[in-house]
Design an enzyme around this catalytic site. Structure first.
Site, short mmCIF file in Angstrom:
data_model
loop_
_atom_site.label_atom_id
_atom_site.label_comp_id
_atom_site.label_asym_id
_atom_site.label_seq_id
_atom_site.Cartn_x
_atom_site.Cartn_y
_atom_site.Cartn_z
N HIS A 1 -2.87 41.16 23.58
CA HIS A 1 -1.86 40.84 24.58
C HIS A 1 -1.56 42.13 25.33
O HIS A 1 -1.12 43.12 24.73
CB HIS A 1 -0.60 40.27 23.94
CG HIS A 1 -0.80 38.91 23.35
ND1 HIS A 1 -0.18 38.49 22.20
CD2 HIS A 1 -1.57 37.86 23.77
CE1 HIS A 1 -0.55 37.24 21.93
NE2 HIS A 1 -1.39 36.85 22.86
N GLU B 1 1.62 44.20 24.73
CA GLU B 1 1.93 44.64 23.37
C GLU B 1 1.09 45.88 23.10
O GLU B 1 -0.08 45.78 22.73
CB GLU B 1 1.66 43.51 22.37
CG GLU B 1 2.55 42.30 22.64
CD GLU B 1 2.22 41.08 21.78
OE1 GLU B 1 1.50 41.24 20.77
OE2 GLU B 1 2.69 39.97 22.13
N HIS C 1 -0.57 43.69 17.02
CA HIS C 1 0.29 43.08 18.03
C HIS C 1 1.67 43.74 18.03
O HIS C 1 1.89 44.74 17.34
CB HIS C 1 0.43 41.57 17.76
CG HIS C 1 -0.76 40.77 18.16
ND1 HIS C 1 -0.76 39.90 19.24
CD2 HIS C 1 -2.00 40.70 17.64
CE1 HIS C 1 -1.95 39.33 19.35
NE2 HIS C 1 -2.72 39.80 18.39
N GLU D 1 2.07 42.68 13.27
CA GLU D 1 3.11 42.82 14.29
C GLU D 1 3.84 44.12 13.96
O GLU D 1 4.44 44.25 12.90
CB GLU D 1 4.06 41.63 14.24
CG GLU D 1 3.38 40.27 14.43
CD GLU D 1 3.12 39.95 15.90
OE1 GLU D 1 3.57 40.73 16.77
OE2 GLU D 1 2.46 38.93 16.17
#
Length: 418
Positions: A86, A89, A216, A308
């Site tokens: 992404h 990110e 991410h 994440e």
């Protein structure tokens, strides 16, 4: 107590030498230059290659670390990190550049742990899978960042919703009989994916990756497969449901390994969320279709988790050093997980390599296959296992294998013709 002593020892190994790491946000040209700089500093243990181009024509570069860059050494596992899928990110993108600089500098200074890691592992680092989206996100000012600006690629497609949907095939097979590994791609899959996704799929087909992580941002948690639940609706709303793989305990161990080596992920209370021990099954958080994590597990030999890594998807430059220190040990320790389990060779009676042999572990309904040179790698928790190697035209060979807490168990299977 013993776990914390082990972790302290690992951290001290990384503190023996202070590497020169740059804490900057890198636009595309700067990113490419940083990768070339690492290659120039460590030419004998690195290789820079492109797996393809983005929708706008930017190269998707990978920096490889190995004592024989460009060559797969039999019995040496392949590992990869992918970041910036992404475009907005961005922490993972910078962490992989910092990791590359760190590996190079520590190797040059003789750090024993890093030297052994590079000699025993072929490491592939892709700092950005979505360079076009990043450029859109980075064009904003720090004070006017919008949460989704730059997330998608140049064709406005979310790349983590763009892989062929193998989960639906797998769930169908669970009900009606059929495999849940090395599933075939749909006939028209090339027409359904973006250039970046196509490049990654061809990359996965070209290398026998064993372990991976997809970096991410937007939360702080280690997310493991499956990401997609069996589709259940409650009054038209998708209901999160835990969807474990046959390797659920192993994936939990991999996720916890990163979480507890991270500066704060294991607390589980970051960003206003609560994840016990800093980990979550993907589908129990929210169901995600056509994601890269599940695709790795269902199409290849590769076990991938999604990391994440920051509440702020585009953290300010002054936070990058803090985030690097929070992730440095975890990034190294996670690569080392690729050596836990079993590995071996499958050969015939004339010592010819048997490529594509299927390696099955009794009690775990998910197989892996041997690579082109007959070597195989199967991540496993410590324990005793019954392992069978089978290939067309040969009699299956079965062995008992004991997996210890450190290093892989090594075995050979000799294929006897039928």
């Amino acid at each position: 107590m013993s776990r914390w002593l082990w972790l302290l020892g690992r951290v001290l190994l990384l503190l023996n030498v202070t590497a020169s790491v740059n804490f900057l946000h890198h636009r595309y040209e700067e990113l490419v230059q940083a990768m070339y700089d690492v290659k120039g500093s460590c030419p004998y243990i690195t290789r820079l290659y492109s797996i393809g181009r983005s929708a706008q024509g930017r190269h998707l570069y990978v920096l490889e670390f190995s004592d024989y860059p460009g060559i797969h050494e039999p019995m040496e596992p392949e590992f990869k990190y992918v970041a910036n899928m992404h475009g907005n990110e961005v922490l993972g993108r910078e962490l992989l550049i910092q990791l590359a600089e760190f590996l190079c500098e520590e190797y040059r200074h003789g750090n024993q742990r890093i030297t052994q890691l590079i000699h025993d592992t072929r490491i592939h680092l892709m700092p950005t899978m979505n360079p076009d989206g990043y450029e859109v996100a980075a064009a904003q000012t720090q004070h006017s960042l919008r949460d989704f600006t730059g997330r998608n690629n140049a064709n406005a497609v979310d790349l983590n919703r763009n892989f062929p949907d193998l989960n639906s095939i797998m769930y169908h097979n669970e009900k009606h009989g059929g495999p849940n590994h090395h599933l075939p791609l749909p006939d028209n899959w090339r027409n359904q994916v973006e250039p970046e996704t196509l490049a990654v799929i061809e990359w996965l087909k070209s290398y026998n990756f064993v372990l991976s992580a997809n970096l991410h941002g937007g939360a702080v948690v280690a997310n493991y497969p499956y990401d997609k639940t069996q589709e259940q609706r409650t009054r038209g709303v998708w209901r999160p449901t835990n969807s474990p793989t046959p390797d659920d305990n192993l994936f939990k161990k991999l996720a916890k390994g990163y979480s507890y080596a991270h500066g704060r992920m294991h607390r589980g209370t970051n960003c206003g969320d609560f994840f016990p021990e800093g980990i979550t099954n993907g589908a129990s958080w929210y169901s995600l279709s056509k994601g890269m994590q599940d695709f790795n597990y269902l199409f290849t030999n590769c076990f991938e988790i999604t990391l994440e890594l920051s509440c702020n998807k585009f953290p300010p430059q002054e936070d990058l050093e803090f985030e690097w220190l929070a992730n440095r040990e975890a990034l190294i320790a996670y690569i080392e997980e690729v050596h836990h389990g079993i590995k071996g060779m499958v050969t015939d009676e004339d010592n010819n390599k048997v490529a594509g042999a299927v390696i099955s572990v009794e009690g775990i309904g998910h197989d892996v296959t041997a690579g082109e040179q007959g070597d195989y790698f199967r991540l496993l928790l410590p324990g005793t296992y019954t392992v069978t190697a089978s290939a067309d035209g040969y009699q299956p060979q079965t062995e008992k294998v004991v997996v210890g807490p450190a290093g892989p168990s090594v075995g050979c299977h000799f294929a006897t013709p039928l």
